[in-house]
Design a protein around this motif. Sequence first.
Motif, short mmCIF file in Angstrom:
data_model
loop_
_atom_site.label_atom_id
_atom_site.label_comp_id
_atom_site.label_asym_id
_atom_site.label_seq_id
_atom_site.Cartn_x
_atom_site.Cartn_y
_atom_site.Cartn_z
N ALA A 1 64.28 52.91 7.51
CA ALA A 1 64.28 52.76 6.02
C ALA A 1 63.56 51.53 5.39
N GLY A 2 63.62 50.39 6.13
CA GLY A 2 62.80 49.15 5.86
C GLY A 2 61.63 49.15 5.95
N VAL A 3 61.14 49.86 6.83
CA VAL A 3 59.51 49.91 7.43
C VAL A 3 58.98 51.16 6.27
N LEU A 4 59.94 52.20 5.99
CA LEU A 4 59.35 53.28 5.12
C LEU A 4 59.39 52.32 3.74
N THR A 5 60.11 51.42 3.32
CA THR A 5 59.98 50.85 2.02
C THR A 5 58.55 49.83 2.20
N VAL A 6 58.27 49.09 3.07
CA VAL A 6 57.08 48.35 3.14
C VAL A 6 55.77 49.12 3.09
N VAL A 7 55.89 50.50 3.67
CA VAL A 7 54.82 51.22 3.80
C VAL A 7 54.54 51.75 2.09
N VAL A 8 55.51 52.44 1.59
CA VAL A 8 55.42 52.96 0.33
C VAL A 8 54.92 51.67 -0.51
N ALA A 9 55.63 50.62 -0.43
CA ALA A 9 55.17 49.55 -1.34
C ALA A 9 53.85 49.34 -1.33
N GLY A 10 53.24 49.20 -0.06
CA GLY A 10 52.05 48.77 0.22
C GLY A 10 50.97 49.68 -0.33
N VAL A 11 51.22 51.06 -0.15
CA VAL A 11 50.26 52.09 -0.52
C VAL A 11 50.57 52.39 -2.14
N LEU A 12 51.45 52.13 -2.54
CA LEU A 12 51.53 52.40 -4.19
C LEU A 12 51.38 51.18 -4.81
N LEU B 1 53.36 48.61 -5.46
CA LEU B 1 54.84 48.65 -6.03
C LEU B 1 55.06 47.10 -6.01
N ALA B 2 55.69 46.73 -7.42
CA ALA B 2 56.27 45.39 -7.84
C ALA B 2 55.83 44.09 -7.21
N ARG B 3 54.53 44.03 -6.96
CA ARG B 3 53.71 42.87 -6.52
C ARG B 3 54.13 41.60 -7.26
N ASP B 4 54.91 41.79 -8.59
CA ASP B 4 55.02 40.55 -9.36
C ASP B 4 56.39 40.13 -9.70
N TRP B 5 57.17 41.04 -8.98
CA TRP B 5 58.42 40.60 -8.82
C TRP B 5 58.95 39.60 -8.00
N PRO B 6 60.05 38.79 -8.47
CA PRO B 6 60.49 37.62 -7.67
C PRO B 6 60.94 37.87 -6.03
N LEU B 7 61.79 39.04 -6.05
CA LEU B 7 61.78 39.81 -4.82
C LEU B 7 61.26 40.96 -4.51
N THR B 8 60.04 40.69 -3.76
CA THR B 8 59.17 42.04 -3.56
C THR B 8 59.74 42.91 -2.70
N LEU B 9 59.30 44.29 -2.67
CA LEU B 9 59.75 45.26 -1.91
C LEU B 9 59.23 45.34 -0.34
N PRO B 10 58.19 44.46 -0.20
CA PRO B 10 57.87 44.39 1.21
C PRO B 10 58.48 43.28 1.88
N TYR B 11 59.13 42.39 1.11
CA TYR B 11 60.06 41.42 1.73
C TYR B 11 61.20 41.95 2.15
N LEU B 12 61.98 42.52 0.84
CA LEU B 12 63.12 43.26 0.97
C LEU B 12 63.03 44.31 2.41
N GLY B 13 62.00 45.10 2.25
CA GLY B 13 62.15 46.15 3.50
C GLY B 13 61.75 45.10 4.87
N GLU B 14 61.01 44.31 4.98
CA GLU B 14 60.99 43.49 6.38
C GLU B 14 62.29 42.71 6.41
N ALA B 15 62.83 42.14 5.49
CA ALA B 15 64.14 41.35 6.03
C ALA B 15 65.20 42.32 6.30
N VAL B 16 65.46 43.36 5.56
CA VAL B 16 66.65 44.24 5.79
C VAL B 16 66.40 44.82 7.38
N ALA B 17 65.16 45.16 7.53
CA ALA B 17 64.89 45.68 8.87
C ALA B 17 65.05 44.54 10.17
#
Length: 243
Positions: A181-192, A194-210
């Motif tokens: 799920a974490g890897v899919l979150t990173v992939v979806v965030a990168g493709v779309l 998403l949320a590049r300006d958020w303090p806690l970005t989806l790529p970091y959240l996906g990587e950290a959880v994984a």
Amino acid sequence: MSAHPPAEAITPANPESPSRFQAQDGRTVRRLRLGVGVLGILLPIVLPVGNSLTSARVALLSSMSASYYTHMRNVFVGGLCAIGVFLICYRHDRREDRLSSVAGVLAIGVALFPTEPPSSLVPHPSTVQTTIGMLHLACAVGLFGVLAYFCLRLFADSQAAGGRRPAQDWVYLVCGWVIVAGVLTVVVAGVLHLARDWPLTLPYLGEAVAVLAFGAAWLVKSEAVTALAPRAVRPVPTAPATP
């Protein structure tokens, strides 16, 4: 008198005892698992905390890989290289030996091939930087794939004959799917994008959880969590034979 020592002389206290080698190898395996697990759990926490301390402000990261371009570069590279060395040195059975060596090489590849620099530092990355960033991404995806396979297929393979899984097997299964799920979150965030300006970005959240999930699985496999450690099966005493 025979020149060979009697069979009773081979005891755990004897340095030549086979049982001593077996116990020492078991301890080494558990220590390597423990080292991988501890590093996997600490890395997603130490990187943003250390970056905030060294920057004297709350400085969250766009991704774990982006810490390469911060004051925590040495921690990021050193931590991944340490995980890679532990995985390469890890020996248990043929399947795990081969896959752990592959995972170790990929972890070192993630460390040595930095991700593409952020646009705030390099607005127009060169072809070499883009190519190295693609190698980083390929190594990272391969690494997470192997680690998820460890949790889902290699660690969670001790199903009892009665069909009931031990408690630690459920931990491995949950950790494996969390990695996916974490890897899919990173992939979806990168493709779309998403949320590049958020303090806690989806790529970091996906990587950290994984990474946290992979670290937790190896920590449990090291038997450091005694509540989930498999219990040794005691031999059933047999009645002495009657004369």
